[in-house]
Each structure stands twice: as structure tokens, then as C-alpha cells.
Design an enzyme around this catalytic site. Structure first.
Site, mmCIF file in Angstrom:
data_model
loop_
_atom_site.group_PDB
_atom_site.id
_atom_site.type_symbol
_atom_site.label_atom_id
_atom_site.label_comp_id
_atom_site.label_asym_id
_atom_site.label_seq_id
_atom_site.Cartn_x
_atom_site.Cartn_y
_atom_site.Cartn_z
ATOM 1 N N GLY A 246 -14.037 50.573 53.984
ATOM 2 C CA GLY A 246 -13.405 51.768 54.521
ATOM 3 C C GLY A 246 -13.989 52.140 55.806
ATOM 4 C CE LYS B 251 -12.608 43.632 55.278
ATOM 5 N NZ LYS B 251 -12.349 43.852 56.703
ATOM 6 N NE ARG C 113 -7.127 41.989 51.537
ATOM 7 C CZ ARG C 113 -6.611 42.291 50.106
ATOM 8 N NH1 ARG C 113 -5.882 41.407 49.787
ATOM 9 N NH2 ARG C 113 -7.319 43.245 49.418
ATOM 10 N NE ARG D 100 -11.832 49.043 48.735
ATOM 11 C CZ ARG D 100 -10.913 48.385 49.479
ATOM 12 N NH1 ARG D 100 -11.305 47.451 50.553
ATOM 13 N NH2 ARG D 100 -9.528 47.926 49.132
ATOM 14 C CD1 TRP E 188 -20.824 47.962 62.792
ATOM 15 C CD2 TRP E 188 -18.947 48.109 64.036
ATOM 16 N NE1 TRP E 188 -19.649 47.945 61.931
ATOM 17 C CE2 TRP E 188 -18.621 47.980 62.791
ATOM 18 C CE3 TRP E 188 -17.873 48.286 64.967
ATOM 19 C CZ2 TRP E 188 -17.273 48.170 62.197
ATOM 20 C CZ3 TRP E 188 -16.675 48.378 64.642
ATOM 21 C CH2 TRP E 188 -16.193 48.278 63.372
ATOM 22 C CB SER F 40 -11.377 43.836 51.066
ATOM 23 O OG SER F 40 -11.161 44.082 52.180
ATOM 24 C CG HIS G 31 -21.190 46.835 58.647
ATOM 25 N ND1 HIS G 31 -20.251 47.802 57.912
ATOM 26 C CD2 HIS G 31 -20.266 46.043 59.181
ATOM 27 C CE1 HIS G 31 -19.196 47.406 58.046
ATOM 28 N NE2 HIS G 31 -19.034 46.430 58.861
ATOM 29 C CG PHE H 244 -2.412 51.000 54.651
ATOM 30 C CD1 PHE H 244 -3.956 50.313 54.855
ATOM 31 C CD2 PHE H 244 -1.348 50.186 54.644
ATOM 32 C CE1 PHE H 244 -3.688 49.061 54.819
ATOM 33 C CE2 PHE H 244 -1.518 48.968 54.507
ATOM 34 C CZ PHE H 244 -2.568 48.252 54.846
HETATM 35 P P1 A3P Z 1 -7.956 45.561 51.958
HETATM 36 O O1 A3P Z 1 -8.428 44.212 52.422
HETATM 37 O O2 A3P Z 1 -8.199 45.769 50.442
HETATM 38 O O3 A3P Z 1 -6.647 45.919 52.524
HETATM 39 P P2 A3P Z 1 -13.348 47.763 56.730
HETATM 40 O O4 A3P Z 1 -12.856 48.707 57.639
HETATM 41 O O5 A3P Z 1 -14.641 48.399 56.019
HETATM 42 O O6 A3P Z 1 -13.479 46.454 57.081
HETATM 43 O O7 A3P Z 1 -12.496 48.062 55.376
HETATM 44 C C1 A3P Z 1 -11.157 47.357 55.344
HETATM 45 C C2 A3P Z 1 -10.371 47.520 54.246
HETATM 46 O O8 A3P Z 1 -9.977 48.961 54.219
HETATM 47 C C3 A3P Z 1 -9.212 46.743 53.901
HETATM 48 O O9 A3P Z 1 -9.015 46.663 52.754
HETATM 49 C C4 A3P Z 1 -8.223 47.855 54.752
HETATM 50 O O10 A3P Z 1 -6.788 47.438 54.482
HETATM 51 C C5 A3P Z 1 -8.566 49.028 54.346
HETATM 52 N N1 A3P Z 1 -8.161 50.191 55.101
HETATM 53 C C6 A3P Z 1 -8.115 50.522 56.496
HETATM 54 N N2 A3P Z 1 -7.506 51.523 56.950
HETATM 55 C C7 A3P Z 1 -6.919 51.970 55.579
HETATM 56 C C8 A3P Z 1 -6.377 53.110 55.206
HETATM 57 N N3 A3P Z 1 -5.891 54.024 56.354
HETATM 58 N N4 A3P Z 1 -5.957 53.452 54.048
HETATM 59 C C9 A3P Z 1 -6.340 52.638 53.159
HETATM 60 N N5 A3P Z 1 -6.745 51.484 53.325
HETATM 61 C C10 A3P Z 1 -7.480 51.127 54.582
#
Ligand code: A3P
Length: 303
Positions: free
Chosen positions: A61, A59, A265, A137, A92, A145, A115, A237
Site C-alpha cells: 500500500g 506491495k 491491479r 499488509r 524513495w 501482488s 522500502h 482505488f
Molecule cells: P494489488 O496488486 O493486490 O491490486 P505498493 O504501492 O506498495 O506497490 O502496493 C500496490 C498494491 O496496492 C496493489 O495491490 C494496488 O492495487 C494496491 N493499491 C494501490 N492503490 C490502492 C487504493 N487506492 N486502494 C486499494 N488498493 C490500492
């Protein structure tokens, strides 16, 4: 897609392993996508010097960086990121379908995602020239998240309340272990690994153009201005929320329950303020201070 039109990896997701958790070196991993064999194989993986590794705590990015790196290596052309699922084009390392994904995706350089905490990869990385991008993050946003993700990811543990989740998160008892150890151990390698690039979600969010330029120079793939702009555009996003190769909607409902949330999200900084109570914030602060007092970097708490 495989020659039979099947999406790589999906047929390996066994319903019987939905509730299994594998414990490896004291850390729990969801059994749907990890086995003892897949974890052991990752620890001893033979990297190629041209490989690119994206390393993150969940979570932080990860998917965003997979998109950015895919785009950088394609000079901003979105064809690959819009036609091949993220877990195939940037698989992964520790997942069961790694071999199949590597066979299915002939793209070079290879992009791998992990991870794993640094300790589990340190010997495989020894003497290797692979380029590692580590993304971190704000842990309060990570926790929020992660909590929402656990609600929709049916192969992750479920939590009744955020309080319950936060406690487990701060204790390092959630899948992939302790955020504190993960971030401290990876980021402290900047002094020993010259092929390690560290960046934060917040930096990516505040100035994606600059972040992508810096990342592309680190990858020895300098881009023209219009190519950087295309990378920014296709990794936004909004673009990724629409891209089914990145937004997890290809996963079956029993694995990712889309009625319970959205993988893409909010994509915001500071969403923790909508979730943490003042007591939870104080509780977090006390644990953070005790665990991170010997850390030489700093978290961007406010932007
Ligand atoms: P949120 O749940 O806060 O929205 P990971 O890919 O490590 O699982 O992280 C997921 C998080 O990254 C989620 O955060 C998701 O919305 C956010 N995310 C994915 N792509 C993104 C983008 N292009 N810009 C900003 N946030 C992004």
C-alpha cells in the site's frame, strides 16, 4: 517535470542496468533504480525534523499512502497528486534520482518513501523528530501482488510460477528481503519511537475515512470533515487507477510492461484465496508460525 519538460528520474533509467541486482547488507535491490552509492547515501541520509517518511515492504500500500499523505498535506486538494508523479512528490530515499526529485519538488513538508528494513535506517533516524508512517499488509496478499508485479516490472526478477515466487518470498530472497524481518522490526519500534504511526492496508481499506483522520492527526494536520472526504475521494482505488501520476503508466514500456498487467491491479483484500493452493497455504502457515512466534502484533487474516 524539470525545466526542460522532462520527467524527473526517467533519463537516469539505464537500459544496461535492467538485469542488475545490487546486494547491500545481504538484501537484493533492483539495479535500475539503486546503486551501492544510492543505498549508502540513504543509510546516512540527514533528515529534517519536518520530514514525513512512508516505510513499507513492497506491495503493502505504498503508492496509496503516498497519495493519502500528499492529499493530507494539501488539505484534500488533488492538484499536486494529479500533476506531479508519485516518485517526485514522495521520492524513495534509496533510489538513484532522490537528489533530483528533492530539487524538483519544493513542497513542504518533504515526503520520503522507503522500502528499507528498519536496521538500515536506525542510525539515520537516531535522535531525529521525523514522523514515520509504517504500513503493513496481509503477507499472503503481499505475495500475490508482488508476484503479479514481477511479471510486469521488467527490472525485477522474473518467476515462471507462483510456487517458485512463493518459495523465494518465504526465504526472503526477493528484492527488499524478508517480509517477516521487515514487519517485525519496524512494528516493534512502536515501543521506542514515539513518532512512529503503524497502520495496515486492511484498516485503510475497511475505513479510509477513519484511517485518514488518524493519519492527519498524527501528522499534526487536523482536517475539516469535507477535507477528509476529499482525501478519501481522490485516494480511492478508482481515482488512483485513472491518475497517471500514480498508476505507473508514465514509466516506459521496457521498464513497466503494461501489456503484462496493471500496477493498480485489484486493490482488494483476500485475493490470495484465488491463487494459493491448499498445499501452498499450509507451507506458508508453517513458515509464518516459525518466523513470527515472537511477534507481539497480529495480522488481520479475515475481515
Ligand atoms: P494489488 O496488486 O493486490 O491490486 P505498493 O504501492 O506498495 O506497490 O502496493 C500496490 C498494491 O496496492 C496493489 O495491490 C494496488 O492495487 C494496491 N493499491 C494501490 N492503490 C490502492 C487504493 N487506492 N486502494 C486499494 N488498493 C490500492
Amino acid at each position: 517535470m524539470s525545466e526542460t519538460g522532462e520527467i524527473v528520474g526517467l533519463s537516469m533509467l539505464e537500459k544496461a542496468r535492467m538485469d542488475v541486482m545490487e546486494t547491500y547488507c545481504g538484501i537484493i535491490f533492483p539495479g535500475l533504480v539503486h546503486t551501492q552509492e544510492s543505498l549508502q547515501r540513504a543509510v546516512t541520509f540527514q533528515f529534517q525534523d519536518t520530514d514525513i517518511i512512508i516505510a513499507t515492504y513492497p506491495k503493502s500500500g505504498t503508492t496509496w499512502t503516498q497519495e493519502i499523505v500528499t492529499l493530507i498535506t494539501r488539505r484534500g486538494d488533488p492538484h499536486l497528486s494529479e500533476t506531479v508523479p508519485n516518485w517526485v512528490r514522495a521520492p524513495w530515499l534509496e533510489h538513484i534520482y532522490l537528489e533530483d526529485a528533492l530539487k524538483a519538488s519544493s513542497s513542504t513538508p518533504r515526503i520520503l518513501t522507503t522500502h528499507f528494513p528498519y536496521q538500515l535506517l536506525s542510525s539515520a533516524l537516531q535522535g531525529s523528530k521525523v514522523k514515520v508512517i509504517y504500513v503493513s499488509r496481509n503477507p499472503k496478499d503481499v505475495a500475490v501482488s508482488y508476484y503479479h508485479f514481477c511479471k510486469m516490472a521488467e527490472f525485477f526478477p522474473s518467476f515462471t510460477t507462483f510456487q517458485e515466487f512463493l518459495h523465494q518470498f518465504l526465504e526472503g530472497k526477493v528484492p527488499y528481503g524478508s517480509w517477516f524481518d521487515h514487519v517485525k522490526d519496524w512494528t516493534s519500534q512502536t515501543t521506542t519511537m514515539n513518532n512512529l504511526f503503524t497502520i495496515t492496508y486492511e484498516e485503510l481499506w475497511q475505513d479510509p475515512h477513519d484511517a485518514i483522520k488518524r493519519m492527519s492527526s498524527f501528522l499534526h494536520c487536523p482536517l475539516e470533515e469535507n477535507e477528509v472526504n476529499n482525501c478519501v475521494k481522490h485516494s480511492s482505488f478508482r481515482a488512483m487507477k485513472e491518475n497517471k501520476m500514480a498508476n505507473s503508466t508514465l514509466l516506459p514500456e521496457h521498464v513497466m510492461n503494461h501489456s503484462k498487467g496493471s500496477f493498480m491491479r485489484k486493490g482488494k483484500i483476500g485475493d490470495w484465496k484465488n491463487m494459493f493452493t491448499e498445499e501452498q497455504n499450509q507451507y506458508f502457515k508453517s513458515i509464518y508460525e516459525s518466523k513470527m512466534n515472537d511477534w507481539s502484533s497480529e495480522i488481520v487474516w479475515e475481515v
